[in-house]
Design a protein around this motif. Sequence first.
Motif, PDB file in Angstrom:
ATOM      1  N   GLN A 124       0.829  -1.205   0.000  1.00 25.23           N
ATOM      2  CA  GLN A 124       0.000   0.000   0.000  1.00 25.23           C
ATOM      3  C   GLN A 124       0.863   1.253   0.000  1.00 25.23           C
ATOM      4  O   GLN A 124       0.584   2.217  -0.721  1.00 25.23           O
ATOM      5  CB  GLN A 124      -0.934   0.005   1.217  1.00 25.23           C
ATOM      6  CG  GLN A 124      -2.019  -1.035   1.155  1.00 25.23           C
ATOM      7  CD  GLN A 124      -2.791  -1.152   2.459  1.00 25.23           C
ATOM      8  OE1 GLN A 124      -2.276  -0.842   3.536  1.00 25.23           O
ATOM      9  NE2 GLN A 124      -4.027  -1.622   2.371  1.00 25.23           N
ATOM     10  N   LEU A 125       1.922   1.248   0.785  1.00 25.70           N
ATOM     11  CA  LEU A 125       2.820   2.394   0.848  1.00 25.70           C
ATOM     12  C   LEU A 125       3.546   2.591  -0.477  1.00 25.70           C
ATOM     13  O   LEU A 125       3.658   3.720  -0.973  1.00 25.70           O
ATOM     14  CB  LEU A 125       3.818   2.202   1.992  1.00 25.70           C
ATOM     15  CG  LEU A 125       4.737   3.360   2.328  1.00 25.70           C
ATOM     16  CD1 LEU A 125       3.947   4.641   2.585  1.00 25.70           C
ATOM     17  CD2 LEU A 125       5.590   3.003   3.534  1.00 25.70           C
ATOM     18  N   GLU A 126       4.008   1.515  -1.090  1.00 21.05           N
ATOM     19  CA  GLU A 126       4.661   1.606  -2.393  1.00 21.05           C
ATOM     20  C   GLU A 126       3.708   2.143  -3.458  1.00 21.05           C
ATOM     21  O   GLU A 126       4.102   2.953  -4.302  1.00 21.05           O
ATOM     22  CB  GLU A 126       5.225   0.243  -2.805  1.00 21.05           C
ATOM     23  CG  GLU A 126       6.429  -0.169  -1.990  1.00 21.05           C
ATOM     24  CD  GLU A 126       6.870  -1.594  -2.247  1.00 21.05           C
ATOM     25  OE1 GLU A 126       6.096  -2.389  -2.849  1.00 21.05           O
ATOM     26  OE2 GLU A 126       7.997  -1.928  -1.833  1.00 21.05           O
ATOM     27  N   THR A 127       2.442   1.718  -3.402  1.00 24.12           N
ATOM     28  CA  THR A 127       1.431   2.205  -4.342  1.00 24.12           C
ATOM     29  C   THR A 127       1.187   3.695  -4.148  1.00 24.12           C
ATOM     30  O   THR A 127       1.094   4.457  -5.117  1.00 24.12           O
ATOM     31  CB  THR A 127       0.117   1.415  -4.180  1.00 24.12           C
ATOM     32  OG1 THR A 127       0.378   0.038  -4.453  1.00 24.12           O
ATOM     33  CG2 THR A 127      -0.972   1.929  -5.108  1.00 24.12           C
ATOM     34  N   LEU A 128       1.087   4.131  -2.892  1.00 23.84           N
ATOM     35  CA  LEU A 128       0.888   5.546  -2.588  1.00 23.84           C
ATOM     36  C   LEU A 128       2.041   6.384  -3.129  1.00 23.84           C
ATOM     37  O   LEU A 128       1.820   7.392  -3.803  1.00 23.84           O
ATOM     38  CB  LEU A 128       0.761   5.762  -1.079  1.00 23.84           C
ATOM     39  CG  LEU A 128       0.734   7.223  -0.629  1.00 23.84           C
ATOM     40  CD1 LEU A 128      -0.610   7.854  -0.951  1.00 23.84           C
ATOM     41  CD2 LEU A 128       1.035   7.331   0.843  1.00 23.84           C
ATOM     42  N   ILE A 129       3.260   5.964  -2.856  1.00 22.85           N
ATOM     43  CA  ILE A 129       4.435   6.715  -3.312  1.00 22.85           C
ATOM     44  C   ILE A 129       4.464   6.762  -4.840  1.00 22.85           C
ATOM     45  O   ILE A 129       4.703   7.824  -5.436  1.00 22.85           O
ATOM     46  CB  ILE A 129       5.734   6.090  -2.762  1.00 22.85           C
ATOM     47  CG1 ILE A 129       5.783   6.173  -1.231  1.00 22.85           C
ATOM     48  CG2 ILE A 129       6.958   6.748  -3.382  1.00 22.85           C
ATOM     49  CD1 ILE A 129       5.854   7.559  -0.656  1.00 22.85           C
ATOM     50  N   ALA A 130       4.211   5.644  -5.485  1.00 22.80           N
ATOM     51  CA  ALA A 130       4.206   5.613  -6.956  1.00 22.80           C
ATOM     52  C   ALA A 130       3.139   6.550  -7.513  1.00 22.80           C
ATOM     53  O   ALA A 130       3.369   7.257  -8.499  1.00 22.80           O
ATOM     54  CB  ALA A 130       3.983   4.190  -7.457  1.00 22.80           C
ATOM     55  N   ASP A 131       1.972   6.573  -6.874  1.00 20.03           N
ATOM     56  CA  ASP A 131       0.894   7.469  -7.314  1.00 20.03           C
ATOM     57  C   ASP A 131       1.310   8.927  -7.145  1.00 20.03           C
ATOM     58  O   ASP A 131       1.066   9.749  -8.026  1.00 20.03           O
ATOM     59  CB  ASP A 131      -0.382   7.169  -6.528  1.00 20.03           C
ATOM     60  CG  ASP A 131      -1.577   7.929  -7.067  1.00 20.03           C
ATOM     61  OD1 ASP A 131      -1.820   7.878  -8.292  1.00 20.03           O
ATOM     62  OD2 ASP A 131      -2.259   8.578  -6.260  1.00 20.03           O
ATOM     63  N   PHE A 132       1.935   9.246  -6.019  1.00 17.12           N
ATOM     64  CA  PHE A 132       2.438  10.603  -5.804  1.00 17.12           C
ATOM     65  C   PHE A 132       3.427  10.988  -6.896  1.00 17.12           C
ATOM     66  O   PHE A 132       3.371  12.085  -7.440  1.00 17.12           O
ATOM     67  CB  PHE A 132       3.143  10.703  -4.449  1.00 17.12           C
ATOM     68  CG  PHE A 132       2.261  11.090  -3.299  1.00 17.12           C
ATOM     69  CD1 PHE A 132       0.911  11.312  -3.451  1.00 17.12           C
ATOM     70  CD2 PHE A 132       2.805  11.245  -2.043  1.00 17.12           C
ATOM     71  CE1 PHE A 132       0.114  11.672  -2.379  1.00 17.12           C
ATOM     72  CE2 PHE A 132       2.025  11.607  -0.959  1.00 17.12           C
ATOM     73  CZ  PHE A 132       0.680  11.828  -1.131  1.00 17.12           C
ATOM     74  N   GLU A 133       4.359  10.109  -7.171  1.00 13.89           N
ATOM     75  CA  GLU A 133       5.401  10.419  -8.145  1.00 13.89           C
ATOM     76  C   GLU A 133       4.809  10.619  -9.542  1.00 13.89           C
ATOM     77  O   GLU A 133       5.296  11.440 -10.309  1.00 13.89           O
ATOM     78  CB  GLU A 133       6.455   9.311  -8.165  1.00 13.89           C
ATOM     79  CG  GLU A 133       7.164   9.091  -6.830  1.00 13.89           C
ATOM     80  CD  GLU A 133       7.894  10.316  -6.317  1.00 13.89           C
ATOM     81  OE1 GLU A 133       8.655  10.929  -7.080  1.00 13.89           O
ATOM     82  OE2 GLU A 133       7.690  10.670  -5.143  1.00 13.89           O
ATOM     83  N   THR A 134       3.751   9.894  -9.850  1.00 14.88           N
ATOM     84  CA  THR A 134       3.119   9.993 -11.162  1.00 14.88           C
ATOM     85  C   THR A 134       2.171  11.175 -11.258  1.00 14.88           C
ATOM     86  O   THR A 134       2.207  11.932 -12.227  1.00 14.88           O
ATOM     87  CB  THR A 134       2.335   8.696 -11.467  1.00 14.88           C
ATOM     88  OG1 THR A 134       3.242   7.602 -11.437  1.00 14.88           O
ATOM     89  CG2 THR A 134       1.659   8.764 -12.821  1.00 14.88           C
ATOM     90  N   ASN A 135       1.320  11.337 -10.267  1.00 17.07           N
ATOM     91  CA  ASN A 135       0.227  12.304 -10.365  1.00 17.07           C
ATOM     92  C   ASN A 135       0.448  13.622  -9.632  1.00 17.07           C
ATOM     93  O   ASN A 135      -0.349  14.546  -9.799  1.00 17.07           O
ATOM     94  CB  ASN A 135      -1.067  11.665  -9.865  1.00 17.07           C
ATOM     95  CG  ASN A 135      -1.455  10.472 -10.711  1.00 17.07           C
ATOM     96  OD1 ASN A 135      -1.479  10.551 -11.927  1.00 17.07           O
ATOM     97  ND2 ASN A 135      -1.723   9.353 -10.069  1.00 17.07           N
ATOM     98  N   ALA A 136       1.468  13.705  -8.811  1.00 15.97           N
ATOM     99  CA  ALA A 136       1.682  14.933  -8.044  1.00 15.97           C
ATOM    100  C   ALA A 136       3.093  15.492  -8.231  1.00 15.97           C
ATOM    101  O   ALA A 136       3.557  16.274  -7.405  1.00 15.97           O
ATOM    102  CB  ALA A 136       1.396  14.681  -6.571  1.00 15.97           C
ATOM    103  N   ALA A 137       3.747  15.090  -9.281  1.00 15.44           N
ATOM    104  CA  ALA A 137       5.090  15.612  -9.545  1.00 15.44           C
ATOM    105  C   ALA A 137       5.023  17.135  -9.637  1.00 15.44           C
ATOM    106  O   ALA A 137       4.125  17.694 -10.251  1.00 15.44           O
ATOM    107  CB  ALA A 137       5.638  15.016 -10.836  1.00 15.44           C
ATOM    108  N   GLY A 138       5.949  17.793  -8.965  1.00 15.72           N
ATOM    109  CA  GLY A 138       5.971  19.249  -8.986  1.00 15.72           C
ATOM    110  C   GLY A 138       5.039  19.892  -7.981  1.00 15.72           C
ATOM    111  O   GLY A 138       4.950  21.120  -7.915  1.00 15.72           O
TER     112      GLY A 138
END
Length: 118
Positions: free
Chosen positions: A20-34
């Motif tokens: 779950q934590l890995e999924t959250l981080i990956a989502d952040f990196e993809t959808n919240a970059a910047g």
Amino acid sequence: PWNPSCWREHRDLHRKRRNQLETLIADFETNAAGRARLFGGDFNAPPTSNLFDAVPERYANAFGTAGKGLGNTFINGFPVLRIDHIYAGPGFEVLDARAARTEHSDHRVVVADLAFVK
């Protein structure tokens, strides 16, 4: 001695939380970059757990960075473990953090003061 099935269940739940934590981080990196990023919750793991190996170094554990006091969150009446965490990612500076007693939970709440930075 503890039942081996108890340890298997503990291992499986740890793996689930890690995924779950890995999924959250990956989502952040993809959808919240910047953008500024912040997450937290009850991870059922102390800050030294390998669970947090999944968190990139650019995310700061609020209490580990600027905590005051013990910071333990579980159990509320006599806290002996810090299993609740706030992580501040790019866009935030941690100024202060502490654990505060609550009335409606068996956990103390993590309170962090953050500054928004560009």
